[in-house]
Motif scaffolding. Structure first.
Motif, mmCIF file in Angstrom:
data_model
loop_
_atom_site.group_PDB
_atom_site.id
_atom_site.type_symbol
_atom_site.label_atom_id
_atom_site.label_comp_id
_atom_site.label_asym_id
_atom_site.label_seq_id
_atom_site.Cartn_x
_atom_site.Cartn_y
_atom_site.Cartn_z
ATOM 1 N N GLY A 110 0.720 -1.098 -0.068
ATOM 2 C CA GLY A 110 0.071 -0.026 0.080
ATOM 3 C C GLY A 110 0.949 1.180 -0.042
ATOM 4 O O GLY A 110 1.900 1.282 -0.585
ATOM 5 N N ASP A 111 0.325 2.288 0.564
ATOM 6 C CA ASP A 111 0.962 3.663 0.544
ATOM 7 C C ASP A 111 2.020 3.695 1.633
ATOM 8 O O ASP A 111 2.012 2.961 2.526
ATOM 9 C CB ASP A 111 -0.202 4.907 0.679
ATOM 10 N N HIS A 112 3.012 4.596 1.212
ATOM 11 C CA HIS A 112 4.172 4.880 2.039
ATOM 12 C C HIS A 112 4.039 6.266 2.579
ATOM 13 O O HIS A 112 4.127 7.342 1.620
ATOM 14 C CB HIS A 112 5.209 4.403 1.395
ATOM 15 N N ASP A 113 4.318 6.494 3.740
ATOM 16 C CA ASP A 113 4.450 7.591 4.218
ATOM 17 C C ASP A 113 5.667 8.224 4.081
ATOM 18 O O ASP A 113 6.890 7.796 4.773
ATOM 19 C CB ASP A 113 4.046 7.931 5.880
ATOM 20 N N ALA A 114 6.041 9.297 3.360
ATOM 21 C CA ALA A 114 7.297 9.857 2.878
ATOM 22 C C ALA A 114 7.625 10.733 4.032
ATOM 23 O O ALA A 114 9.072 10.613 4.412
ATOM 24 C CB ALA A 114 7.425 10.654 1.724
ATOM 25 N N TYR A 115 6.940 11.637 4.623
ATOM 26 C CA TYR A 115 7.247 12.248 5.945
ATOM 27 C C TYR A 115 6.113 12.962 6.307
ATOM 28 O O TYR A 115 4.970 12.896 6.013
ATOM 29 C CB TYR A 115 8.336 13.492 5.616
ATOM 30 N N VAL A 116 6.132 13.290 7.594
ATOM 31 C CA VAL A 116 4.818 13.865 8.412
ATOM 32 C C VAL A 116 5.377 15.023 8.979
ATOM 33 O O VAL A 116 5.335 15.334 10.290
ATOM 34 C CB VAL A 116 4.538 12.947 9.520
ATOM 35 N N PRO A 117 5.391 16.116 8.355
ATOM 36 C CA PRO A 117 5.777 17.547 8.729
ATOM 37 C C PRO A 117 4.829 17.982 9.523
ATOM 38 O O PRO A 117 5.110 18.989 10.344
ATOM 39 C CB PRO A 117 6.075 18.424 7.497
ATOM 40 N N ILE A 118 3.515 17.766 9.303
ATOM 41 C CA ILE A 118 2.470 18.355 10.290
ATOM 42 C C ILE A 118 2.853 18.176 11.790
ATOM 43 O O ILE A 118 2.543 19.068 12.707
ATOM 44 C CB ILE A 118 0.950 17.839 10.014
ATOM 45 N N ILE A 119 3.460 17.023 12.205
ATOM 46 C CA ILE A 119 3.956 16.588 13.439
ATOM 47 C C ILE A 119 5.074 17.496 13.863
ATOM 48 O O ILE A 119 5.122 18.069 15.003
ATOM 49 C CB ILE A 119 3.902 15.138 13.660
ATOM 50 N N LEU A 120 6.099 17.486 12.849
ATOM 51 C CA LEU A 120 7.244 18.333 13.242
ATOM 52 C C LEU A 120 7.080 19.837 13.345
ATOM 53 O O LEU A 120 7.412 20.429 14.272
ATOM 54 C CB LEU A 120 8.188 18.230 11.934
ATOM 55 N N TRP A 121 6.029 20.399 12.417
ATOM 56 C CA TRP A 121 5.773 21.811 12.834
ATOM 57 C C TRP A 121 5.374 22.122 14.217
ATOM 58 O O TRP A 121 5.341 23.151 14.696
ATOM 59 C CB TRP A 121 4.600 22.398 11.709
ATOM 60 N N THR A 122 4.513 21.081 14.515
ATOM 61 C CA THR A 122 3.537 21.216 15.843
ATOM 62 C C THR A 122 4.749 21.283 17.093
ATOM 63 O O THR A 122 4.704 22.257 17.914
ATOM 64 C CB THR A 122 2.836 20.008 16.326
ATOM 65 N N PHE A 123 5.758 20.532 16.925
ATOM 66 C CA PHE A 123 6.799 20.710 17.938
ATOM 67 C C PHE A 123 7.687 22.191 18.020
ATOM 68 O O PHE A 123 8.132 22.776 18.809
ATOM 69 C CB PHE A 123 7.813 19.621 17.762
ATOM 70 N N VAL A 124 7.887 22.412 16.485
ATOM 71 C CA VAL A 124 8.366 23.868 16.601
ATOM 72 C C VAL A 124 7.643 24.862 17.111
ATOM 73 O O VAL A 124 7.969 25.890 17.852
ATOM 74 C CB VAL A 124 8.512 24.423 15.008
ATOM 75 N N GLY A 125 6.110 24.842 17.000
ATOM 76 C CA GLY A 125 5.266 25.856 17.737
ATOM 77 C C GLY A 125 5.309 25.667 19.103
ATOM 78 O O GLY A 125 5.208 26.953 19.912
ATOM 79 N N PHE A 126 5.240 24.741 19.726
ATOM 80 C CA PHE A 126 5.198 24.497 21.050
ATOM 81 C C PHE A 126 6.540 25.053 21.786
ATOM 82 O O PHE A 126 6.792 25.560 22.862
ATOM 83 C CB PHE A 126 4.856 23.079 21.541
ATOM 84 N N ALA A 127 7.714 24.797 20.888
ATOM 85 C CA ALA A 127 9.041 25.213 21.472
ATOM 86 C C ALA A 127 9.106 26.660 21.224
ATOM 87 O O ALA A 127 9.550 27.103 22.483
ATOM 88 C CB ALA A 127 10.143 24.565 20.433
ATOM 89 N N ALA A 128 8.552 27.340 20.417
ATOM 90 C CA ALA A 128 8.367 28.705 20.357
ATOM 91 C C ALA A 128 7.559 29.380 21.558
ATOM 92 O O ALA A 128 7.952 30.333 22.221
ATOM 93 C CB ALA A 128 7.723 29.315 18.774
ATOM 94 N N ALA A 129 6.392 28.772 21.753
ATOM 95 C CA ALA A 129 5.461 29.109 22.837
ATOM 96 C C ALA A 129 6.156 29.220 24.067
ATOM 97 O O ALA A 129 6.038 29.954 24.814
ATOM 98 C CB ALA A 129 4.176 28.485 22.929
ATOM 99 N N THR A 130 6.993 28.184 24.390
ATOM 100 C CA THR A 130 7.606 27.927 25.648
ATOM 101 C C THR A 130 8.628 28.981 25.827
ATOM 102 O O THR A 130 8.888 29.744 26.715
ATOM 103 C CB THR A 130 8.516 26.515 25.541
ATOM 104 N N MET A 131 9.403 29.368 24.660
ATOM 105 C CA MET A 131 10.364 30.468 25.055
ATOM 106 C C MET A 131 9.687 31.711 24.944
ATOM 107 O O MET A 131 10.260 32.803 25.837
ATOM 108 C CB MET A 131 11.241 30.689 23.512
ATOM 109 N N GLU A 132 8.658 31.789 24.371
ATOM 110 C CA GLU A 132 7.803 33.212 24.415
ATOM 111 C C GLU A 132 7.427 33.544 26.073
ATOM 112 O O GLU A 132 7.520 34.654 26.619
ATOM 113 C CB GLU A 132 6.652 33.095 23.668
ATOM 114 N N LEU A 133 6.912 32.497 26.559
ATOM 115 C CA LEU A 133 6.465 32.539 27.896
ATOM 116 C C LEU A 133 7.563 32.622 28.815
ATOM 117 O O LEU A 133 7.366 33.244 29.812
ATOM 118 C CB LEU A 133 5.502 31.252 28.401
#
Length: 460
Positions: free
Chosen positions: A364-387
Motif C-alpha cells: 500500500g501507500d508509504h508515508d514519505a514524511y509527516v511534517p504536520i507533527i514536526l511543525w507542531t513541535f516547532v510551535g510549542f518550542a516557540a511558545a515555551t520561549m515566549e512564555l
C-alpha cells in the motif's frame, strides 16, 4: 518606514492568497457528495435554529443564498478567504517587515495547500466552518490588541467582541470539539479585559461565552436526536466499529467491538459483524432489524465509548498514532475529494502535510514524511520561549497570548474529533489541524519579532 514595509508585505500576501483562491474556484468543478443534500434547503436540508435538523444551521444558511453549486462554491470560498485574510491582518501589522514577510508567506502557503484549498470546491461544511473559526480567532486578537491600548471600550470593541463570539460559536455548531478553542481563546481575552480594568467587556464576554456554549451543546444534542436513520452516536458506532482494509484499524475495531459486545443489545453484534465496511447502510439495518438498539445507541453509547477510551490507554494511544498522520493527508495525484489547481509549486504545496507516495506493491501507500507533527513541535518550542521571556520580566516581550491559546487548544479539539469519528480523517479534522498549523506560524512569528526587537534595543 517599518509600518510601510509591513503594510506592503501583508497587502502582497493578501493579493496572492485571493489570487490562489480565485484560480482554484474558477478553474475547478464543485464536488458533490452524498452528504451535500443535507446542507441544501432546496433538497433535504433545513435552517433550524432549534436543532430539529440533521445539520447545524450556519452552513445551510450560507448555501440558501443560491441553489447553484458554482455560486455556493464561491460563497464558501469567500468565507474561507476572509478567515485567512483576517488572521494575516489581525496578528502581523505590528511585526517587523522581515518577520511579516516570512510569516504571511507561511499563512498563504498553508491556505493554498491542496489539503485545505480543496474545501473551497467541496460542497460540504469544511470551508465555511474553517472560515468562521479563523474569523473568530482573528477577532479575538483584534479585541486583545485594543484592550492592550487601554481606555474605555468603544463601539468598535463591542462589535468585535460580538463578532468574535458569533464566529467561534458558528464554527463550534458545525464541529462540536471546536468549542474547546472558543473557550480557550475567549478566556485569554477575558483575562486581558479584567487586568486592564475593562470589567464591562470581561463580564459581557463571560456571560456571552457561557450562553453560546450552552446553546452549541444544546443544538448538537438536538441534532443528535434528529439524525437519521440513527442518532449521531449511532452513526459514530457504525464508523468506529466498521471493518477497514488496514490491519491496524481492524485490530483496533475488533478490540472496541469485543468491549461493546457485552454491553449492547444482543441483536447488535451480528449486524455489525455482517455490515463489514459499510457504515452507511448499518443505520437502516439496525433500525429495521434491531430497534431496541436504536435507543441504546442514542442514550448509552457515547458514555460507554468514553469509558472504554479512558480505561484502555493502549487502544487510545494506538488509535492516535494510526490516525494522526492521516490528518495531514495529501494524495500524490489528487487531494481525495476534488481535484484542485493550486498556484503553488508541488514542493510548497506539500510543505505542511503528509505526502504519500503510491507504491506498486501489496504494502500500500508509504508515508514519505509527516511534517504536520514536526511543525507542531516547532510551535510549542516557540511558545515555551515566549512564555519564559515574559516570565523573566522582559519588557520587550510582545503579547502573543491569543495565538498560544489557539495552538494549545487545537490539538485537544483535533484529538477529540478523532475520538468521536474515525472516518474521513483529513476532512473532519481540517479545521483544528489548519488552526494548529496557523498558530505555529503565528507563535513563531511573534517570538521572532520579539527577539529582533530585543536585539535592536540592546544594540542601541
Amino acid at each position: 518606514m517599518r509600518k510601510n514595509g509591513a503594510f506592503l508585505c501583508l497587502s502582497s500576501a493578501t493579493a496572492v492568497l485571493w489570487l490562489g483562491i480565485v484560480v482554484c474556484v474558477m478553474s475547478g468543478h464543485p464536488g458533490i457528495f452524498p452528504d451535500t443534500p443535507s446542507y441544501e434547503v432546496n433538497q433535504v436540508g433545513r435552517i433550524a435554529f432549534a436543532g430539529d435538523a440533521t445539520r447545524a444551521w450556519p452552513v445551510p444558511l450560507v448555501f440558501a443564498l443560491s441553489s447553484s453549486y458554482r455560486i455556493q462554491a464561491l460563497l464558501q470560498a469567500a468565507v474561507y478567504g476572509a478567515g485567512w485574510t483576517a488572521v494575516i491582518w489581525a496578528f502581523m501589522p505590528r511585526w517587523r517587515t522581515k518577520v511579516c514577510a516570512v510569516a504571511s508567506a507561511g499563512i498563504v502557503l498553508l491556505a493554498l495547500s491542496p489539503l485545505y484549498l480543496q474545501w473551497t470546491l467541496t460542497v460540504l461544511s469544511e470551508a465555511i466552518t474553517l472560515g468562521f473559526l479563523l474569523l473568530g480567532v482573528a477577532g479575538a486578537q483584534a479585541v486583545f490588541v485594543r484592550l492592550e491600548r487601554g481606555g474605555r471600550a468603544t463601539p468598535t470593541t463591542w462589535l468585535l467582541v460580538a463578532g468574535t463570539i458569533a464566529a467561534l460559536g458558528m464554527a463550534a455548531m458545525n464541529r462540536l470539539p471546536l468549542l474547546v478553542i472558543m473557550l480557550a481563546v475567549c478566556a485569554v481575552v477575558l483575562v486581558r479585559a479584567w487586568r486592564f480594568r475593562v470589567q464591562a467587556v470581561a463580564v459581557a464576554m463571560a456571560i456571552s461565552v457561557l450562553l453560546m456554549s450552552a446553546y452549541v451543546a444544546w443544538l448538537n444534542g438536538r441534532i443528535n436526536e434528529t439524525w437519521m436513520p440513527l442518532s449521531r452516536p449511532g452513526t459514530y458506532y457504525g464508523y468506529l466499529t466498521a471493518t477497514s482494509d488496514e490491519a491496524q484499524e481492524n485490530k483496533l475495531a475488533d478490540q472496541l467491538h469485543a468491549y461493546m459486545a457485552t454491553r449492547v443489545p444482543a441483536c447488535l453484534p451480528p449486524i455489525r459483524a455482517a455490515a463489514k465496511a459499510d457504515p452507511g447502510n448499518l443505520g437502516s439495518t439496525i433500525t429495521s432489524k434491531c430497534p431496541e438498539a436504536v435507543e441504546w445507541l442514542r442514550q448509552e453509547f457515547t458514555g460507554e465509548y468514553l469509558k472504554f477510551v479512558v480505561t484502555h490507554p493502549s487502544y487510545t494511544a494506538a488509535y492516535f498514532i494510526d490516525l494522526l498522520p492521516k490528518v495531514g493527508y495529501r494524495g500524490r495525484r489528487t487531494t481525495g475529494y476534488v481535484a484542485v489547481n493550486s498556484i503553488l509549486p508541488a514542493p510548497l504545496a506539500g510543505l505542511f502535510v503528509t505526502v504519500r507516495e503510491d507504491k506498486a506493491s501489496q504494502q500500500g501507500d508509504h508515508d514519505a514524511y509527516v511534517p504536520i507533527i514536526l511543525w507542531t513541535f516547532v510551535g510549542f518550542a516557540a511558545a515555551t520561549m515566549e512564555l519564559l521571556g515574559r516570565r523573566r520580566g522582559n519588557a520587550q516581550a510582545a503579547p502573543n497570548a491569543v495565538a498560544i491559546a489557539a495552538m494549545a487548544a487545537s490539538p485537544i479539539a483535533l484529538l477529540a474529533t478523532l475520538l468521536t469519528l474515525n472516518s474521513e480523517t483529513a476532512r473532519i479534522t481540517s479545521q483544528s489541524s489548519a488552526l494548529l498549523l496557523a498558530s505555529v506560524i503565528l507563535v513563531s512569528g511573534g517570538l521572532a519579532d520579539r527577539l529582533f526587537t530585543s536585539r535592536s534595543a540592546a544594540e542601541s
